[in-house]
Design a protein around this motif. Structure first.
Motif, short mmCIF file in Angstrom:
data_model
loop_
_atom_site.label_atom_id
_atom_site.label_comp_id
_atom_site.label_asym_id
_atom_site.label_seq_id
_atom_site.Cartn_x
_atom_site.Cartn_y
_atom_site.Cartn_z
N TYR A 1 0.84 -1.19 0.00
CA TYR A 1 0.00 0.00 0.00
C TYR A 1 0.88 1.24 0.00
O TYR A 1 1.86 1.32 0.74
N THR A 2 0.52 2.21 -0.83
CA THR A 2 1.26 3.46 -0.86
C THR A 2 0.82 4.35 0.30
O THR A 2 -0.37 4.65 0.42
N PRO A 3 1.73 4.77 1.16
CA PRO A 3 1.35 5.62 2.30
C PRO A 3 0.85 6.99 1.83
O PRO A 3 1.17 7.44 0.72
N TYR A 4 0.08 7.63 2.68
CA TYR A 4 -0.39 8.99 2.42
C TYR A 4 0.58 9.96 3.07
O TYR A 4 0.98 9.78 4.22
N PHE A 5 0.94 11.01 2.34
CA PHE A 5 1.95 11.95 2.81
C PHE A 5 1.40 13.37 2.72
O PHE A 5 0.82 13.76 1.71
N PHE A 6 1.57 14.16 3.80
CA PHE A 6 1.08 15.53 3.84
C PHE A 6 2.12 16.43 4.52
O PHE A 6 2.93 15.97 5.32
N LYS A 7 2.03 17.71 4.22
CA LYS A 7 2.70 18.72 5.03
C LYS A 7 1.67 19.29 6.00
O LYS A 7 0.56 19.65 5.59
N SER A 8 2.01 19.36 7.27
CA SER A 8 1.09 19.89 8.26
C SER A 8 1.89 20.67 9.30
O SER A 8 3.05 21.03 9.05
N ARG B 1 5.05 24.24 14.06
CA ARG B 1 6.26 23.97 13.29
C ARG B 1 5.93 23.12 12.08
O ARG B 1 5.03 22.28 12.14
N LEU B 2 6.67 23.31 10.99
CA LEU B 2 6.51 22.48 9.81
C LEU B 2 6.68 21.02 10.19
O LEU B 2 7.65 20.64 10.86
N THR B 3 5.73 20.20 9.78
CA THR B 3 5.72 18.79 10.14
C THR B 3 5.35 17.95 8.92
O THR B 3 4.44 18.31 8.17
N TYR B 4 6.07 16.86 8.72
CA TYR B 4 5.73 15.92 7.65
C TYR B 4 4.91 14.78 8.25
O TYR B 4 5.37 14.08 9.15
N GLU B 5 3.71 14.63 7.74
CA GLU B 5 2.77 13.64 8.27
C GLU B 5 2.64 12.49 7.28
O GLU B 5 2.36 12.70 6.10
#
Length: 340
Positions: free
Chosen positions: A245-252, A257-261
């Protein structure tokens, strides 16, 4: 007036004042996490408007291995807009009316609460308002449910003095979690239950671990390197990101603070255990580090939405302290084992 009469009057006035203050206080909301009340007449609920509500508010939660709804929906006719139907933290009221209107009322019937009112002259106009405002409604509901989970967590918290000192942060972890592994830049907290377990990882790596042009790939590589210390009960078994499964990736953002989710599923290499994970990598440029907080669970016979929600609420309580000095770890992290 004698002393006895005076004392009786004073006591009566005090009691009346107390009862009045108590009566003036708003009722407390009730209900399970991630549950909403939809107040709408059956005719609209069984038609196109009801289909739209179910498609939007009961859509599958991303990152879970099986389909589970974003929210559990309880539907009531408009005439029941009283009593237990108004005790929910999130209420969506939809009806036909002479005016087209979208309105949010906070703590209208109880506290804490968001009541969303949508009305329109026709079904088409109601659908247009629903389409326009659904993202805001979902965001507000999610924030309210996170806050409710954090309120529950605060009733009894795990002492985290060593974690606070190690990572220079504050985080609200319920006391039913226990620390099962700790090294220089890594901590594993775990809660066991009848149906499985949930875990919280905290670790820090140099900021150079990721590159802006390919952050998603770098984060999966990073978590897989840490996953080698989360071992199964059988020899040569350890956690990896599930490749099917391809993970879901977001900037949040976390703690502003800038966070990669990253949301996806994990599995044990050379074993059959698996489950969902949510990974937050906080960019802490002041200390040249990525602070990573990850929640994952193993719950093969139980729905996982609310388990992961609890972990997310814990992670969202994080607050970084100033004057941290980060030293990359040189020692291996010896984790405990995953249990069936």
């Amino acid at each position: 007036m004698n002393k006895t009469h005076f004392l009786c009057l004073l006591l009566s006035a005090t009691l009346f004042s107390c009862f009045k203050k108590e009566a003036d206080l708003p009722r407390k909301t009730t209900g399970k996490i991630n549950t909403i009340s939809v107040i709408i007449d059956d005719q609209l609920w069984n038609g196109e408007i009801g289909d739209s509500i179910r498609n939007k508010f009961a859509s599958p939660v991303i990152g879970l291995p099986e389909e589970e709804p974003l929210f559990t929906i309880n539907q009531y006719p408009v005439k029941l807009l009283e009593g237990f139907a108004t005790d929910s933290r999130a209420i969506l009221v939809i009806k036909k009316d002479d005016d087209n209107k979208f309105e949010i009322n906070k703590n209208q019937y109880a506290s804490p609460q968001n009541v969303f009112h949508i009305s329109g002259k026709t079904a088409t106009e109601i659908l247009q308002l629903l389409e326009e405002h659904t993202p805001e409604i979902i965001y507000r509901i999610e924030q309210g449910e996170i806050a409710e989970s954090q309120r529950i967590n605060r009733k009894k918290l795990l002492p985290i003095a060593s974690i606070k000192k190690q990572f220079r942060l504050i985080i609200q972890v319920p006391s039913d979690f226990e620390q099962v592994a700790q090294k220089t830049n890594f901590v594993w907290l775990k809660k066991n239950s009848i149906s499985g377990s949930s875990s919280l990882l905290l670790y820090q790596v140099p900021l150079q671990t990721i590159r802006e042009e390919n952050v998603a790939v770098a984060i999966l590589k990073m978590r897989d390197s840490i996953g080698k210390y989360i071992k199964g009960t059988e020899p040569n078994t350890y956690m990896i990101s599930e490749t099917g499964y391809t993970p879901y990736f977001f900037k949040s953002k976390l703690d502003n603070r800038l966070t990669y989710e990253t949301r996806g599923t994990w599995q044990l290499q050379n074993d059959y255990m698996s489950g969902p994970f949510i990974n937050y990598a906080i960019v802490d440029t002041a200390n040249n580090r990525l602070l990573v907080l990850e929640g994952f669970c193993y719950s093969p016979s139980k729905e996982k939405r609310d388990v992961m929600h609890e972990l997310e609420a814990i992670i969202h309580s994080v607050h970084l302290l100033k004057n941290n000095t980060f030293t990359p770890h040189k020692n291996k992290i010896h984790g405990t084992r995953m249990e069936d």
